[in-house]
Each structure stands twice: as structure tokens, then as C-alpha cells.
Enzyme design. Structure first.
Site, PDB file in Angstrom:
ATOM      1  N   MET A  30      35.799   7.755 100.886  1.00  0.00           N
ATOM      2  CA  MET A  30      37.160   8.183 101.687  1.00  0.00           C
ATOM      3  C   MET A  30      38.258   7.395 100.718  1.00  0.00           C
ATOM      4  O   MET A  30      39.315   7.078 101.436  1.00  0.00           O
ATOM      5  CB  MET A  30      37.021   7.310 103.117  1.00  0.00           C
ATOM      6  CG  MET A  30      35.726   8.055 103.927  1.00  0.00           C
ATOM      7  SD  MET A  30      35.876   7.796 105.757  1.00  0.00           S
ATOM      8  CE  MET A  30      36.120   6.102 105.897  1.00  0.00           C
ATOM      9  N   HIS A  37      32.821   1.319  94.379  1.00  0.00           N
ATOM     10  CA  HIS A  37      32.642   2.869  94.594  1.00  0.00           C
ATOM     11  C   HIS A  37      32.588   3.247  92.918  1.00  0.00           C
ATOM     12  O   HIS A  37      31.853   4.059  92.431  1.00  0.00           O
ATOM     13  CB  HIS A  37      34.215   3.191  95.029  1.00  0.00           C
ATOM     14  CG  HIS A  37      34.345   3.100  96.101  1.00  0.00           C
ATOM     15  ND1 HIS A  37      35.322   2.462  96.733  1.00  0.00           N
ATOM     16  CD2 HIS A  37      33.639   3.891  97.432  1.00  0.00           C
ATOM     17  CE1 HIS A  37      35.460   2.526  97.810  1.00  0.00           C
ATOM     18  NE2 HIS A  37      34.281   3.318  98.737  1.00  0.00           N
ATOM     19  N   GLY A 147      26.130   3.190  98.706  1.00  0.00           N
ATOM     20  CA  GLY A 147      26.044   1.710  98.532  1.00  0.00           C
ATOM     21  C   GLY A 147      25.322   1.255  99.769  1.00  0.00           C
ATOM     22  O   GLY A 147      25.237   1.479 100.836  1.00  0.00           O
ATOM     23  N   VAL A 176      27.926  -4.507  95.697  1.00  0.00           N
ATOM     24  CA  VAL A 176      28.644  -5.028  94.426  1.00  0.00           C
ATOM     25  C   VAL A 176      29.763  -6.316  95.073  1.00  0.00           C
ATOM     26  O   VAL A 176      30.267  -5.984  96.288  1.00  0.00           O
ATOM     27  CB  VAL A 176      29.528  -3.916  93.773  1.00  0.00           C
ATOM     28  CG1 VAL A 176      30.305  -4.803  92.629  1.00  0.00           C
ATOM     29  CG2 VAL A 176      28.870  -2.941  93.330  1.00  0.00           C
ATOM     30  N   ARG A 187      38.321  -2.675 103.169  1.00  0.00           N
ATOM     31  CA  ARG A 187      38.923  -3.659 104.085  1.00  0.00           C
ATOM     32  C   ARG A 187      39.345  -5.006 103.718  1.00  0.00           C
ATOM     33  O   ARG A 187      40.099  -5.593 104.190  1.00  0.00           O
ATOM     34  CB  ARG A 187      38.076  -3.833 105.206  1.00  0.00           C
ATOM     35  CG  ARG A 187      37.778  -2.515 106.001  1.00  0.00           C
ATOM     36  CD  ARG A 187      36.530  -2.743 107.042  1.00  0.00           C
ATOM     37  NE  ARG A 187      36.324  -1.367 107.725  1.00  0.00           N
ATOM     38  CZ  ARG A 187      36.331  -1.151 108.987  1.00  0.00           C
ATOM     39  NH1 ARG A 187      36.670  -2.158 109.635  1.00  0.00           N
ATOM     40  NH2 ARG A 187      36.006   0.000 109.349  1.00  0.00           N
TER      41      ARG A 187
HETATM   42  O1  PAF Z   1      30.878   5.277 103.236  1.00  0.00           O
HETATM   43  C1  PAF Z   1      31.878   5.995 103.217  1.00  0.00           C
HETATM   44  O2  PAF Z   1      32.902   5.757 102.528  1.00  0.00           O
HETATM   45  C2  PAF Z   1      31.891   7.286 104.287  1.00  0.00           C
HETATM   46  O3  PAF Z   1      31.052   6.785 105.412  1.00  0.00           O
HETATM   47  C3  PAF Z   1      31.193   8.201 103.679  1.00  0.00           C
HETATM   48  C4  PAF Z   1      29.897   8.581 103.371  1.00  0.00           C
HETATM   49  C5  PAF Z   1      32.275   8.921 102.481  1.00  0.00           C
HETATM   50  C6  PAF Z   1      31.549   9.598 104.572  1.00  0.00           C
HETATM   51  O4  PAF Z   1      32.808   9.796 105.235  1.00  0.00           O
END
Ligand code: PAF
Length: 281
Positions: A30, A37, A147, A176, A187
């Protein structure tokens, strides 16, 4: 690195790569990317011929409208990080492209979406399942990376892949952590300086739980954890649960001869943080 906003174009891009015999790795996000990430992207780049990362703040997985509004959007910075990580393509669709019609689908995941996050964030996992299924249909990846911090989400996505007989390998990657142990999360940037200093108590409490688990009754351990967290003036425990790693069912008073995981959700002011740790491996 290419950026595609359109679902049909995205689909054709992946299909063409696969016709060339290439393996497509996919990291759904997101946005507001952090090192956690990028680790997923690193795994994908290493294990596949091409890597696609999606950035889509999915409105249907937010049970709290305030959370959706406050969700950080840092597209330019995200693109720079993905380029540095050798990602090949960013899929960045507008909401209308993902949801041309209102969404009505209701998944049934049994107990998996009723406990822990599912209990406190009703509708959240249905929204996650809806968007992940759509993203998989569009990107048609061979492998997708998630993750382990969102352990319950991972279980839901595995269940979704099974239920829908999706032809994609779900790959999980370890949490991580910051140097003080705090699990990396979008957050974390919303914590004040002083909250951030105290936030490592979550990780330290999980380490404590792991140490105590072999010689403490689960109920006793839960009470101790509750006290440790709630004695901190910046924290409020939402839940601490010890669950079977496969079924996510809370273990009760009898310790099963199977891997169990401690999952925790804590409020620091308005910021809600989650973390987890396997207790008996
Ligand atoms: O983990 C996330 O960032 C979200 O829940 C995902 C898997 C991208 C779905 O919107």
C-alpha cells in the site's frame, strides 16, 4: 522501471513476459515503503526474472475511516526506493480501476478471520482478500511475497489461494526489525519521539514470552504480558494471544506439541502496532 496505472496493460505486460518464458515475482503493497517492503522486493528480484510491485491504498480493508485518511502516501519516495532495489515495474492503479463496481464479495475463512486482528478489525481481512484476488488476477504472478509481521494476513492469503485454486506460490519473508527490535511498519512514523523510544517494549515483551513459555501456564503468561504492557504509560494492550501457527486457534491451557505463535496488538496513543513471535522453535 516502468509505471503502469491500467489493469489491462498490466495484465498484458505480465502475460508477455511469461510468454517469453520469464518468471514474474510480485510484491503487493500500500506504499509508504520501508526496509521491510524492500526486503520483500530483494527476495523477489533474487528469485524471479522480473519483479512487479503494486502500490494501492486499498479502501475496502480499512475498518476505520480515520486510518484510511491518515495512511501516509509517499509515491515519489516509494518509486525511488523501488528503482534502487531493481524492481522492474510499479503497478499504481487509481481506485476506479480496481473497483469499477461496488464490492460485495464475502469470503468465508472459518476461524482464521474471526480471531485476533479479525476480531478487532471486522471486515479487514475480507477487504484484503478482495484486493489480493483482484491484484493476482491482474498481475498473474508466478510468486507473491508477503511479510511475516502480518502473520494472520499471510494465513488468510494462503487460505484464499487454496479456496480459489490460484496458480501462485505464496512466499513468506521474516520480519525486518529496527536495531532496538521494533518491527518495521508504515505506522512507526506516526509515533512521537517519546513513544518511539518506548515502542521497543513490544519486541522485548515477545522475547520475554518466548523465554517464559516452556515453564509458565499460558493464562499466567498472558497476565504477565498484559501487566508489562499496560504498566507502560504510553501503551494500551489490545490483545495478546498464543495460537496454533496453522489454525490460528488460541491454545487454551494445554500446550500443544506443535509450533505456537504469540501475537500482540498494542495502542500507543492513536497508533496501533502489531508484532508476533514463534514461542517454541
Ligand atoms: O500488507 C499490506 O500492505 C496489504 O494488506 C496488502 C497485502 C498490500 C493488501 O492491500
Amino acid at each position: 522501471m516502468e509505471i503502469i496505472n491500467n489493469a489491462a496493460e498490466m495484465h498484458a505486460w505480465s502475460k508477455n513476459r511469461q510468454k517469453e518464458g520469464l518468471i514474474v515475482g510480485f510484491v503487493p503493497t500500500m506504499g509508504a515503503l520501508h526496509k521491510g517492503h524492500i526486503e520483500l522486493v530483494n527476495h523477489s528480484v533474487k528469485e524471479n526474472d522480473v519483479t512487479v510491485c503494486s502500490i494501492f491504498v486499498n479502501p475496502v480493508q480499512f475498518n476505520n475511516p480515520d486510518d484510511l485518511e491518515k495512511y501516509p502516501r509517499t509515491f515519489d519516495q516509494d518509486v525511488a526506493m523501488l528503482r534502487d532495489a531493481a524492481c522492474d515495474l510499479v503497478f499504481y492503479p487509481p481506485v476506479k480501476e480496481m473497483y469499477p463496481e461496488p464490492v460485495t464479495r464475502q469470503y468465508d475463512f472459518g476461524i482464521l478471520d474471526k480471531v485476533m486482528e479479525g476480531r478487532y478489525r471486522p471486515g479487514h481481512f475480507n477487504g484484503v482478500a478482495i484486493v489480493v484476488k483482484k491484484l493476482f488476477d491482474i498481475v498473474v504472478p508466478n510468486r507473491a511475497y508477503f511479510g511475516e509481521k502480518d502473520f494472520q494476513q499471510l494465513a488468510i492469503i494462503r487460505a484464499l489461494a487454496k479456496q480459489e485454486t490460484l496458480d501462485v506460490e505464496i512466499v513468506s519473508c521474516p520480519i525486518v526489525r529496527e536495531p532496538d527490535g521494533l518491527a518495521m511498519s508504515t505506522r512507526n512514523v506516526r509515533l512521537s519521539k517519546v513513544q518511539r523510544v518506548h515502542a521497543s517494549l513490544i519486541y522485548n515483551t515477545l522475547l520475554f514470552a518466548k523465554k517464559m513459555y516452556p515453564h509458565t501456564q499460558p493464562d499466567e503468561l498472558k497476565k504477565e504480558v498484559e501487566q508489562r504492557i499496560n504498566n507502560n504509560p504510553y501503551m494500551q494492550l489490545e490483545y495478546f494471544e498464543i495460537s496454533d501457527t496453522e489454525t490460528l486457534e488460541p491454545i487454551g491451557q494445554v500446550k500443544p506439541p506443535k509450533p505456537v505463535i504469540a501475537c500482540i496488538a498494542v495502542y500507543m496513543g492513536e497508533v496501533r502496532l502489531i508484532d508476533n513471535m514463534i514461542l517454541n522453535l
